[in-house]
Design a protein around this motif. Structure first.
Motif, PDB file in Angstrom:
ATOM      1  N   ALA A 127       0.833  -1.212   0.000  1.00 49.96           N
ATOM      2  CA  ALA A 127       0.000   0.000   0.000  1.00 49.96           C
ATOM      3  C   ALA A 127       0.862   1.255   0.000  1.00 49.96           C
ATOM      4  N   THR A 128       1.964   1.235   0.739  1.00 48.60           N
ATOM      5  CA  THR A 128       2.874   2.386   0.760  1.00 48.60           C
ATOM      6  C   THR A 128       3.481   2.612  -0.619  1.00 48.60           C
ATOM      7  N   ARG A 129       3.874   1.550  -1.281  1.00 49.83           N
ATOM      8  CA  ARG A 129       4.453   1.686  -2.628  1.00 49.83           C
ATOM      9  C   ARG A 129       3.426   2.230  -3.628  1.00 49.83           C
ATOM     10  N   ILE A 130       2.181   1.789  -3.517  1.00 48.84           N
ATOM     11  CA  ILE A 130       1.134   2.292  -4.408  1.00 48.84           C
ATOM     12  C   ILE A 130       0.864   3.759  -4.125  1.00 48.84           C
ATOM     13  N   ASP A 131       0.833   4.143  -2.838  1.00 55.34           N
ATOM     14  CA  ASP A 131       0.626   5.549  -2.482  1.00 55.34           C
ATOM     15  C   ASP A 131       1.766   6.425  -2.985  1.00 55.34           C
ATOM     16  N   GLU A 132       3.000   5.933  -2.908  1.00 55.59           N
ATOM     17  CA  GLU A 132       4.139   6.686  -3.427  1.00 55.59           C
ATOM     18  C   GLU A 132       4.001   6.901  -4.929  1.00 55.59           C
ATOM     19  N   ALA A 133       3.525   5.889  -5.631  1.00 51.81           N
ATOM     20  CA  ALA A 133       3.347   6.023  -7.076  1.00 51.81           C
ATOM     21  C   ALA A 133       2.226   7.004  -7.393  1.00 51.81           C
ATOM     22  N   ARG A 134       1.207   7.065  -6.523  1.00 56.88           N
ATOM     23  CA  ARG A 134       0.101   8.003  -6.755  1.00 56.88           C
ATOM     24  C   ARG A 134       0.493   9.437  -6.460  1.00 56.88           C
ATOM     25  N   ASP A 135       1.545   9.647  -5.674  1.00 55.47           N
ATOM     26  CA  ASP A 135       1.970  11.009  -5.358  1.00 55.47           C
ATOM     27  C   ASP A 135       2.334  11.783  -6.611  1.00 55.47           C
ATOM     28  N   ILE A 136       2.987  11.137  -7.575  1.00 59.97           N
ATOM     29  CA  ILE A 136       3.349  11.839  -8.810  1.00 59.97           C
ATOM     30  C   ILE A 136       2.101  12.246  -9.580  1.00 59.97           C
ATOM     31  N   THR A 137       1.067  11.400  -9.548  1.00 60.73           N
ATOM     32  CA  THR A 137      -0.185  11.740 -10.221  1.00 60.73           C
ATOM     33  C   THR A 137      -0.851  12.931  -9.550  1.00 60.73           C
ATOM     34  N   ARG A 138      -0.850  12.947  -8.225  1.00 61.09           N
ATOM     35  CA  ARG A 138      -1.416  14.091  -7.486  1.00 61.09           C
ATOM     36  C   ARG A 138      -0.635  15.363  -7.795  1.00 61.09           C
ATOM     37  N   TYR A 139       0.688  15.252  -7.839  1.00 58.27           N
ATOM     38  CA  TYR A 139       1.517  16.409  -8.133  1.00 58.27           C
ATOM     39  C   TYR A 139       1.212  16.957  -9.523  1.00 58.27           C
ATOM     40  N   LEU A 140       1.108  16.079 -10.508  1.00 60.63           N
ATOM     41  CA  LEU A 140       0.824  16.531 -11.871  1.00 60.63           C
ATOM     42  C   LEU A 140      -0.565  17.153 -11.970  1.00 60.63           C
ATOM     43  N   THR A 141      -1.544  16.613 -11.233  1.00 58.50           N
ATOM     44  CA  THR A 141      -2.889  17.196 -11.220  1.00 58.50           C
ATOM     45  C   THR A 141      -2.855  18.606 -10.639  1.00 58.50           C
ATOM     46  N   ASN A 142      -2.177  18.761  -9.511  1.00 59.83           N
ATOM     47  CA  ASN A 142      -2.076  20.088  -8.898  1.00 59.83           C
ATOM     48  C   ASN A 142      -1.289  21.050  -9.777  1.00 59.83           C
ATOM     49  N   LEU A 143      -0.278  20.553 -10.462  1.00 57.71           N
ATOM     50  CA  LEU A 143       0.486  21.395 -11.380  1.00 57.71           C
ATOM     51  C   LEU A 143      -0.383  21.867 -12.543  1.00 57.71           C
ATOM     52  N   LEU A 144      -1.236  20.982 -13.066  1.00 59.65           N
ATOM     53  CA  LEU A 144      -2.150  21.379 -14.142  1.00 59.65           C
ATOM     54  C   LEU A 144      -3.130  22.450 -13.670  1.00 59.65           C
ATOM     55  N   ILE A 145      -3.647  22.304 -12.464  1.00 57.99           N
ATOM     56  CA  ILE A 145      -4.555  23.316 -11.911  1.00 57.99           C
ATOM     57  C   ILE A 145      -3.830  24.644 -11.776  1.00 57.99           C
ATOM     58  N   PHE A 146      -2.611  24.612 -11.246  1.00 60.06           N
ATOM     59  CA  PHE A 146      -1.836  25.841 -11.096  1.00 60.06           C
ATOM     60  C   PHE A 146      -1.555  26.499 -12.444  1.00 60.06           C
ATOM     61  N   LEU A 147      -1.144  25.712 -13.420  1.00 64.11           N
ATOM     62  CA  LEU A 147      -0.856  26.271 -14.739  1.00 64.11           C
ATOM     63  C   LEU A 147      -2.115  26.837 -15.393  1.00 64.11           C
ATOM     64  N   GLY A 148      -3.255  26.184 -15.190  1.00 63.76           N
ATOM     65  CA  GLY A 148      -4.508  26.716 -15.715  1.00 63.76           C
ATOM     66  C   GLY A 148      -4.866  28.050 -15.091  1.00 63.76           C
ATOM     67  N   LEU A 149      -4.689  28.154 -13.777  1.00 63.61           N
ATOM     68  CA  LEU A 149      -4.943  29.430 -13.102  1.00 63.61           C
ATOM     69  C   LEU A 149      -3.958  30.494 -13.546  1.00 63.61           C
ATOM     70  N   LEU A 150      -2.710  30.101 -13.716  1.00 58.90           N
ATOM     71  CA  LEU A 150      -1.697  31.040 -14.196  1.00 58.90           C
ATOM     72  C   LEU A 150      -2.063  31.554 -15.581  1.00 58.90           C
ATOM     73  N   GLY A 151      -2.506  30.675 -16.446  1.00 57.94           N
ATOM     74  CA  GLY A 151      -2.923  31.088 -17.783  1.00 57.94           C
ATOM     75  C   GLY A 151      -4.138  31.991 -17.742  1.00 57.94           C
ATOM     76  N   THR A 152      -5.072  31.700 -16.837  1.00 61.52           N
ATOM     77  CA  THR A 152      -6.262  32.547 -16.696  1.00 61.52           C
ATOM     78  C   THR A 152      -5.878  33.947 -16.266  1.00 61.52           C
ATOM     79  N   PHE A 153      -5.046  34.040 -15.229  1.00 61.00           N
ATOM     80  CA  PHE A 153      -4.642  35.366 -14.754  1.00 61.00           C
ATOM     81  C   PHE A 153      -3.786  36.098 -15.768  1.00 61.00           C
ATOM     82  N   TYR A 154      -2.944  35.380 -16.499  1.00 59.03           N
ATOM     83  CA  TYR A 154      -2.146  36.005 -17.553  1.00 59.03           C
ATOM     84  C   TYR A 154      -3.062  36.605 -18.623  1.00 59.03           C
TER      85      TYR A 154
END
Length: 162
Positions: A127-154
């Motif tokens: 379970a720990t190994r699966i959660d570690e692998a999911r962390d990259i997916t969470r990071y990329l999701t949050n990065l996409l949200i941030f980039l979308g907001l950045l593009g909106t404000f730009y």
């Protein structure tokens, strides 16, 4: 998830339904983008650099998700082969997700017994190994949200100056 087959042995199911749902979702996203391309062309051209970064992060996220499911497919195949005592199953290297289980089982047969505490420890490690692998997916999701907001404000700042 293990389930008992007709012969009484444990049978592990492949994540086929999840793969089909992922492909259907990806197909709907591609179809929507294709239908909206005339409108999207102007939006993407407003800031080509940021749009390229957003698209690259999205593609990386999709590839990462499919790669994680592929790891699950390999893990299920390995554990199924081990549980059914298939010839040659012991020579196949264990997937990374199941490394603790493979180390515990070693060269023994699938008919051995694992204590409750050892089983919980193995499940916690997997379970720990699966959660570690999911962390990259969470990071990329949050990065996409941030980039979308950045593009909106730009775009809002650019509109204000015009």
């Amino acid at each position: 998830m293990p389930r008992l087959a007709k012969s009484g042995n444990a049978a592990f199911t492949q994540p086929i339904r999840q793969i089909v749902l992922m492909l259907m979702s990806l197909g709907m996203v591609v179809a929507t983008c294709w239908l909206m391309f005339p409108t999207l062309r102007g939006v993407l051209a407003a800031n080509l650099g940021l749009s390229a970064v957003i698209l690259a992060v999205f593609v990386l996220g999709v590839v990462t998700c499919f790669w994680q499911v592929w790891q699950l497919v390999q893990s299920v195949s390995w554990i199924d082969g081990f549980a059914q005592d298939r010839p040659g199953a012991e020579t196949i290297a264990a997937p990374r997700l199941l490394a603790p289980l493979a180390a515990l089982l070693g060269p023994r047969t699938s008919r051995m017994q694992i204590s409750g505490s050892a089983g919980r420890s193995i499940l916690d490690s997997v379970a720990t190994r699966i959660d570690e692998a999911r962390d990259i997916t969470r990071y990329l999701t949050n990065l996409l949200i941030f980039l979308g907001l950045l593009g909106t404000f730009y775009r809002l700042v650019r509109t204000e100056r015009i």
